[in-house]
Design a protein around this motif. Sequence first.
Motif, PDB file in Angstrom:
ATOM      1  N   ASP A 128       0.767  -1.016  -0.308  1.00 59.13           N
ATOM      2  CA  ASP A 128       0.199   0.082   0.023  1.00 59.13           C
ATOM      3  C   ASP A 128       1.077   1.443   0.122  1.00 59.13           C
ATOM      4  N   ASN A 129       1.938   1.416  -0.054  1.00 57.99           N
ATOM      5  CA  ASN A 129       3.012   2.832   0.272  1.00 57.99           C
ATOM      6  C   ASN A 129       3.180   2.994  -1.006  1.00 57.99           C
ATOM      7  N   GLU A 130       1.915   4.467  -1.193  1.00 61.60           N
ATOM      8  CA  GLU A 130       1.586   5.374  -2.289  1.00 61.60           C
ATOM      9  C   GLU A 130       3.058   6.043  -3.059  1.00 61.60           C
ATOM     10  N   THR A 131       4.309   6.344  -2.596  1.00 62.54           N
ATOM     11  CA  THR A 131       5.601   6.243  -3.257  1.00 62.54           C
ATOM     12  C   THR A 131       5.535   4.733  -4.256  1.00 62.54           C
ATOM     13  N   LEU A 132       6.111   3.954  -4.071  1.00 65.87           N
ATOM     14  CA  LEU A 132       5.674   2.602  -4.587  1.00 65.87           C
ATOM     15  C   LEU A 132       5.324   2.415  -5.364  1.00 65.87           C
ATOM     16  N   ARG A 133       3.271   2.931  -5.165  1.00 70.16           N
ATOM     17  CA  ARG A 133       2.679   2.707  -5.765  1.00 70.16           C
ATOM     18  C   ARG A 133       2.846   4.059  -7.191  1.00 70.16           C
ATOM     19  N   GLN A 134       2.760   5.234  -6.831  1.00 67.84           N
ATOM     20  CA  GLN A 134       2.711   5.869  -7.051  1.00 67.84           C
ATOM     21  C   GLN A 134       4.125   5.700  -9.462  1.00 67.84           C
ATOM     22  N   GLY A 135       5.302   5.681  -7.899  1.00 66.86           N
ATOM     23  CA  GLY A 135       6.643   5.488  -9.216  1.00 66.86           C
ATOM     24  C   GLY A 135       6.382   3.721  -9.740  1.00 66.86           C
TER      25      GLY A 135
END
Length: 284
Positions: A87-94
């Motif tokens: 659910d980590n947003e930085t990972l998902r955005q990347g």
Amino acid sequence: MTTQLNADLHCHSVVSDGTLTPEALAARARGNGVELWALTDHDEVGGLQRARDAAHAEGMQYLTGVEISITFLNQTVHIVGLGFDADNETLRQGLRQTRGGRKERAMEMSDGLAKVGIQGAYEGALKFVGNPELISRTHFARFLVESGVCRETNEVFRKYLTEGKPGFVPHRWATLKDAVTWITGAGGMAVIAHPARYKFTPNEEFALFTEFKGYGGQGVEVVTGSHSVPEYQIYAETAKEFGLAASRGSDFHSPDESHTELGTLPALPSGLTPVWELLSSRIQ
Ligand code: AMP
Ligand code: MN
Ligand code: MN
Ligand code: MN
């Protein structure tokens, strides 16, 4: 001597370029005796909820997984992430950013194929796509096999989809630094996927491993369906030289195409630290 855990930490579902659902993969893995399993779809974590539920329903231990496409020294390299917070947003955005551009690239690939007389490849490949954001060369390969242009997907890659061939379109993926920091920032471990597959000189490969370590990467695939048996030994030595933990995964995509079945690879060579020993607190 204790036997090594049967871990398979690299495979693909319909969420990227595999042909089976996460549930079918979990059942297949369990059927082959896998005890610890990770689904590592390309540039996408959308199948992980289903994968975890299926792993638990089958009685397997589970790690989150992903395989991120990066460009390093003008080549595509794959970095596997394991045990991160999905659910980590930085990972998902990347990952979203990494997936972007696949459609345009696919349309260019189709134009290239049209020039050598293969019409409708974009639409043809789309029929094989499970995730509209993840059209890949694999889907084109399946279309060219279906339409009789080639007998098998390997032949399609050799003749049409690799550098210098009519359907090949160079693409810039994420950077090594980005991929490693997205994974580690989400609490996971970054692992260099199938290092023997790249066409680096020894100096370039040294640079890959050195920079990867410098950014916080901790693992390398040693026993993988993408390596030959002699390559297991070569990369066991590399793992020791760089102080990296070792991973094991089939890179299974499809019962019809994959030569390595889930969970059937040999154990890691002795003297290595298995990645799962460092990830014990991340196992679900
Ligand atoms: P893409 O991310 O669209 O560049 O597609 C890469 C995928 O193509 C890899 O993840 C493999 O599944 C597949 N692939 C790459 N090279 C080959 C090959 N020589 N034979 C069969 N499949 C390949
Ligand atoms: Mn693939
Ligand atoms: Mn790969
Ligand atoms: Mn893979």
